[in-house]
Design a protein around this motif. Structure first.
Motif, mmCIF file in Angstrom:
data_model
loop_
_atom_site.group_PDB
_atom_site.id
_atom_site.type_symbol
_atom_site.label_atom_id
_atom_site.label_comp_id
_atom_site.label_asym_id
_atom_site.label_seq_id
_atom_site.Cartn_x
_atom_site.Cartn_y
_atom_site.Cartn_z
ATOM 1 N N LYS A 35 18.396 72.403 -12.055
ATOM 2 C CA LYS A 35 17.575 73.394 -12.684
ATOM 3 C C LYS A 35 16.129 72.786 -12.953
ATOM 4 O O LYS A 35 15.065 73.621 -12.860
ATOM 5 N N GLU A 36 15.534 71.756 -12.955
ATOM 6 C CA GLU A 36 14.542 71.297 -13.143
ATOM 7 C C GLU A 36 13.677 71.698 -11.752
ATOM 8 O O GLU A 36 12.310 71.360 -11.785
ATOM 9 N N TYR A 37 14.138 71.852 -10.552
ATOM 10 C CA TYR A 37 13.401 72.000 -9.427
ATOM 11 C C TYR A 37 13.639 73.450 -9.066
ATOM 12 O O TYR A 37 12.981 73.897 -8.214
ATOM 13 N N GLN A 38 14.412 74.287 -9.809
ATOM 14 C CA GLN A 38 14.448 75.743 -9.417
ATOM 15 C C GLN A 38 13.068 76.458 -9.660
ATOM 16 O O GLN A 38 12.437 76.178 -10.467
ATOM 17 N N GLY A 39 13.175 77.443 -8.701
ATOM 18 C CA GLY A 39 11.889 78.495 -8.730
ATOM 19 C C GLY A 39 10.856 77.569 -8.213
ATOM 20 O O GLY A 39 9.527 78.186 -8.111
ATOM 21 N N ARG A 40 10.994 76.748 -7.273
ATOM 22 C CA ARG A 40 9.812 76.060 -6.317
ATOM 23 C C ARG A 40 9.998 76.313 -4.885
ATOM 24 O O ARG A 40 9.208 75.707 -4.081
ATOM 25 N N GLY A 41 10.630 77.251 -4.464
ATOM 26 C CA GLY A 41 11.083 77.440 -3.102
ATOM 27 C C GLY A 41 12.028 76.634 -2.411
ATOM 28 O O GLY A 41 12.204 76.724 -1.394
ATOM 29 N N LEU A 42 12.795 75.592 -3.037
ATOM 30 C CA LEU A 42 13.911 74.829 -2.552
ATOM 31 C C LEU A 42 14.886 75.755 -2.017
ATOM 32 O O LEU A 42 15.457 75.104 -1.026
ATOM 33 N N GLY A 43 15.314 76.609 -2.684
ATOM 34 C CA GLY A 43 16.284 77.421 -2.058
ATOM 35 C C GLY A 43 16.215 77.933 -0.585
ATOM 36 O O GLY A 43 16.683 77.703 0.322
ATOM 37 N N LYS A 44 14.781 78.425 -0.436
ATOM 38 C CA LYS A 44 14.400 79.091 0.788
ATOM 39 C C LYS A 44 14.527 77.758 1.861
ATOM 40 O O LYS A 44 14.911 77.966 3.118
ATOM 41 N N GLN A 45 14.034 76.706 1.386
ATOM 42 C CA GLN A 45 13.841 75.368 2.384
ATOM 43 C C GLN A 45 15.292 74.926 2.789
ATOM 44 O O GLN A 45 15.361 74.469 3.580
ATOM 45 N N LEU A 46 16.217 75.006 1.871
ATOM 46 C CA LEU A 46 17.530 74.538 2.006
ATOM 47 C C LEU A 46 18.356 75.690 2.917
ATOM 48 O O LEU A 46 19.208 75.265 3.591
ATOM 49 N N LEU A 47 17.975 76.853 2.752
ATOM 50 C CA LEU A 47 18.624 77.842 3.680
ATOM 51 C C LEU A 47 18.141 77.880 4.997
ATOM 52 O O LEU A 47 19.041 78.256 5.824
ATOM 53 N N LYS A 48 16.837 77.453 5.216
ATOM 54 C CA LYS A 48 16.237 77.444 6.626
ATOM 55 C C LYS A 48 17.318 76.870 7.692
ATOM 56 O O LYS A 48 17.425 77.140 8.667
ATOM 57 N N PRO A 49 17.512 75.346 7.304
ATOM 58 C CA PRO A 49 18.177 74.766 8.310
ATOM 59 C C PRO A 49 19.660 75.415 8.932
ATOM 60 O O PRO A 49 20.203 75.292 9.800
ATOM 61 N N ILE A 50 20.014 75.977 7.732
ATOM 62 C CA ILE A 50 21.582 76.927 7.898
ATOM 63 C C ILE A 50 21.262 77.822 9.047
ATOM 64 O O ILE A 50 22.084 78.121 9.980
ATOM 65 N N VAL A 51 20.038 78.543 8.790
ATOM 66 C CA VAL A 51 19.892 79.667 9.723
ATOM 67 C C VAL A 51 19.334 79.241 11.035
ATOM 68 O O VAL A 51 20.060 79.795 12.093
ATOM 69 N N ASP A 52 18.780 78.133 11.052
ATOM 70 C CA ASP A 52 18.496 77.431 12.336
ATOM 71 C C ASP A 52 19.712 77.274 13.283
ATOM 72 O O ASP A 52 19.943 77.539 14.372
ATOM 73 N N ASN A 53 20.739 76.485 12.470
ATOM 74 C CA ASN A 53 21.887 76.009 13.115
ATOM 75 C C ASN A 53 22.690 77.232 13.648
ATOM 76 O O ASN A 53 23.086 77.195 14.796
ATOM 77 N N LEU A 54 23.041 78.295 12.670
ATOM 78 C CA LEU A 54 23.425 79.518 12.953
ATOM 79 C C LEU A 54 22.702 80.232 14.380
ATOM 80 O O LEU A 54 23.918 80.482 15.203
ATOM 81 N N GLN A 55 21.758 80.301 14.382
ATOM 82 C CA GLN A 55 20.991 80.857 15.453
ATOM 83 C C GLN A 55 21.170 80.223 16.805
ATOM 84 O O GLN A 55 21.361 80.653 17.814
ATOM 85 N N GLN A 56 21.107 78.861 16.720
ATOM 86 C CA GLN A 56 21.465 78.075 17.956
ATOM 87 C C GLN A 56 22.844 78.389 18.609
ATOM 88 O O GLN A 56 23.333 78.088 19.532
ATOM 89 N N GLN A 57 23.833 78.760 17.389
ATOM 90 C CA GLN A 57 25.179 78.979 17.933
ATOM 91 C C GLN A 57 25.260 80.615 18.125
ATOM 92 O O GLN A 57 26.600 81.059 18.370
#
Length: 174
Positions: free
Chosen positions: A94-116
């Motif tokens: 909770k104390e780290y929400q709203g700082r863009g971490l969700g987007k940063q954590l989504l990026k490597p998932i998207v990268d891996n899926l695109q590689q597949q």
């Protein structure tokens, strides 16, 4: 924050984020008895097993504390097509929400899926989860509703869908 692929040494931090996020996010949504019985030690053991078979990413503070994590891969049920990926989980303290971490954590998932050569994505979110706004802001379209049972209570889940990982990547990078 530093985003990195998780290893077994992250299991304890991931379990803490997982349980603490459930308690803050799902209070008033999931039965309180269920939230109260969540156990760090057993969750850590689950994550030790998960880390040996899943791609998990962590957001670490400068002090190497896990502040959030994500995991995803090929869609698990087969109900949405063969070339569809799925975000299995994104949790941020909770104390780290709203700082863009969700987007940063989504990026490597998207990268891996695109590689597949996977170009579509889904995520399931409890209907009353505040993260539904996050998925909508990234262009996720609600395409269905499922019902799950947690501790004897039936809860609705929204299925969010993206037709193109290129579109979600553009929104992540904004």
């Amino acid at each position: 924050m530093h985003i990195t692929r998780a290893d077994i040494g992250h299991a304890k931090g991931i379990s803490r984020v997982h349980i603490d996020s459930w308690k803050t996010t799902y209070s008033g949504i999931v039965p309180q008895d269920y939230l109260d019985q969540l156990d760090y030690e057993s969750r850590e053991q689950q994550w030790r097993k998960n880390l040996s078979v899943s791609q998990v990413f962590v957001a670490e503070t400068s002090g190497k504390q896990v502040a959030g994590f994500s995991t995803g891969g090929k869609e698990r049920t087969g109900n949405y097509g063969d070339a569809v990926g799925e975000v299995y989980a994104i949790y941020v303290l909770k104390e780290y929400q709203g700082r863009g971490l969700g987007k940063q954590l989504l990026k490597p998932i998207v990268d891996n899926l695109q590689q597949q050569d996977i170009d579509e994505l889904i995520v399931l979110a409890l209907e009353d989860n505040p993260a539904c706004g996050f998925y909508k802001s990234l262009g996720g379209k609600a395409i269905g509703r499922l019902e799950i049972e947690i501790a004897g209570t039936y809860l609705g889940e929204t299925v969010f869908h993206w037709k193109s990982l290129k579109d979600i990547r553009l929104r992540i990078e904004r």
